[in-house]
Design a protein around this motif. Structure first.
Motif, mmCIF file in Angstrom:
data_model
loop_
_atom_site.group_PDB
_atom_site.id
_atom_site.type_symbol
_atom_site.label_atom_id
_atom_site.label_comp_id
_atom_site.label_asym_id
_atom_site.label_seq_id
_atom_site.Cartn_x
_atom_site.Cartn_y
_atom_site.Cartn_z
ATOM 1 N N HIS A 139 0.869 -1.226 -0.117
ATOM 2 C CA HIS A 139 -0.065 0.299 0.084
ATOM 3 C C HIS A 139 0.719 1.192 -0.316
ATOM 4 N N SER A 140 2.268 0.843 -0.035
ATOM 5 C CA SER A 140 3.529 2.539 -0.067
ATOM 6 C C SER A 140 2.274 3.554 -0.716
ATOM 7 N N ARG A 141 2.229 3.539 -2.236
ATOM 8 C CA ARG A 141 1.977 4.504 -3.157
ATOM 9 C C ARG A 141 0.519 4.786 -2.937
ATOM 10 N N THR A 151 -6.085 13.609 0.329
ATOM 11 C CA THR A 151 -5.593 11.882 0.578
ATOM 12 C C THR A 151 -3.673 12.553 1.089
ATOM 13 N N PHE A 152 -4.434 11.156 2.016
ATOM 14 C CA PHE A 152 -2.740 11.098 2.800
ATOM 15 C C PHE A 152 -1.639 9.138 2.134
ATOM 16 N N SER A 153 -1.105 9.535 1.933
ATOM 17 C CA SER A 153 -0.341 8.347 1.773
ATOM 18 C C SER A 153 0.148 7.880 3.567
ATOM 19 N N GLN A 212 2.739 10.136 10.995
ATOM 20 C CA GLN A 212 3.578 11.145 11.739
ATOM 21 C C GLN A 212 2.118 11.758 11.855
ATOM 22 N N GLY A 213 1.222 11.366 11.836
ATOM 23 C CA GLY A 213 -0.336 12.635 12.390
ATOM 24 C C GLY A 213 -0.632 13.243 11.229
#
Length: 367
Positions: A206-208, A230-232, A238-239
């Protein structure tokens, strides 16, 4: 009830504040025969020791897990000391286990924590786990499995309700469900299921991927929206912060597995849950993850099991009569001036632990 007291159904969320009336309705002199408005037979109300099923209320009790309680057990489960005293003050046993009212109230984590003269039990110390877990031949710190351990939040590292090393169905039902008490079971989750969420394995798949995150599980419930971006996983670890929600640490919530490699019902851990809770609703499940200071805002619902696979989670819980819903992030709410922490039970949950909360208990969490 007295003839001069009008009868009506309570509205959603409306609280009953009539201890004097409770004595009249529930005392030895209550009349027998017939039915009262709301569907509760008078003969069922004639004794506080008689089992009854309450009609559904604004709190959705029709969906809760314990329908057949005595009146005094229902009052204890709510945690309302004044109501308990109004209903019953005897010393004879109140259940089939020959337990008295004081057995209920004196139990660790009892919802009636403000009983006159009762001294609240000291927290159970919970030092962080320092062992290793072997995942595919690789030894990793068991609580984090490669994920960050950094936090800006003070660790509680204790639990105000009972902590056990093992639990079977009978003990759960008799000692916790029937007494309306929460409980934490250490190291409940299967090792294989925990290893499936090791950082290296999750990142490999799921890294990408980009994920939608928000300040609470379902922002639309309070008229809010998810973050505008959206966020990886690496960012979220890290928050996850966004312009729309200021300093709030946002998190992921879904009814689909997401980063878990299979549906929860297919895991070894869920098999253990079914042995403990054979009537569990396997269709009602949710998955959550988030970085430092993320977590569920204060809310309540039917009884639920909560398994933590990775990391550390702080719990803030209240008995049903103090339960509430809030859209305020947990770390902000618990730092607000005027918050009375004496009304809360706190507990630190580590990776592998299971928390079982009874019906109606308010709770907020912080990762």
């Amino acid at each position: 009830p007295a003839d001069d007291v009008p009868m009506r159904r309570l509205g959603p969320g409306e609280e009953l504040r009539v201890p004097g009336l409770a004595r009249e309705v529930l005392g030895p002199g209550a009349a027998a025969g017939g039915s009262a408005p709301g569907g509760l037979p008078k003969e069922a109300r004639a004794s506080p020791l008689q089992a009854v099923s309450l009609p559904e209320t604004g709190f959705g009790m029709g969906k809760w897990t314990h329908q057949a309680k005595t009146l005094i057990q229902l009052a204890v489960w709510q945690g309302h000391a004044d109501l308990v005293r109004a209903i019953y003050a005897g010393s004879e046993p109140i259940d089939s286990q020959q337990r008295t009212l004081m057995d209920y109230i004196s139990a660790v984590g009892s919802p009636v924590f403000n009983w006159p003269g009762r001294v609240r039990s000291p927290p159970v110390p919970r030092p962080p786990p320092e062992g290793q877990l072997s995942c595919g031949g690789q030894q990793m710190q068991e609580a984090y499995l490669g994920w960050t351990q950094e936090t800006t939040w003070d660790h509680y590292r204790a639990c105000d309700f009972e902590v056990v090393d093992a639990l079977n169905q009978q003990d759960f039902e008799e000692k916790f469900r029937d007494l309306g008490r929460p409980v934490l079971v250490r190291n409940f989750a299967a090792h294989a299921d925990r290893c499936a969420l090791a950082r290296s394995r999750v990142m490999e798949v799921h890294s990408r991927q980009q994920f939608n995150l928000g300040p609470i599980a379902y922002p639309n419930l309070i008229g809010a929206e998810p973050c505008e971006k959206t966020f990886s996983l690496k960012e979220a670890e890290q928050g996850a912060h966004c312009h729309r929600h200021g300093n709030t640490s946002n998190y992921y919530a879904s009814h689909s597995p997401g980063i878990l490699d299979r549906d929860l019902t297919e895991t070894e851990t869920f098999g253990k849950v079914k042995e403990l809770l054979p009537r569990i609703n396997h269709l009602s499940k949710q998955y959550f993850w988030g970085g430092d200071r993320s977590g569920a805002a204060l809310h309540f619902h039917a009884a639920a099991f909560n398994v933590l696979f990775i990391g550390e989670k702080e719990w803030y819980v209240t008995p049903p009569y103090l339960s509430a819903r809030s859209g305020i992030a947990t770390y902000e709410l618990m730092h607000r001036e005027g918050i009375n922490m004496d009304h809360l039970f706190r507990c630190t949950q580590y990776a592998g632990d299971l928390v079982l909360l009874p019906d109606g208990w308010g709770h907020a969490t912080l990762n």
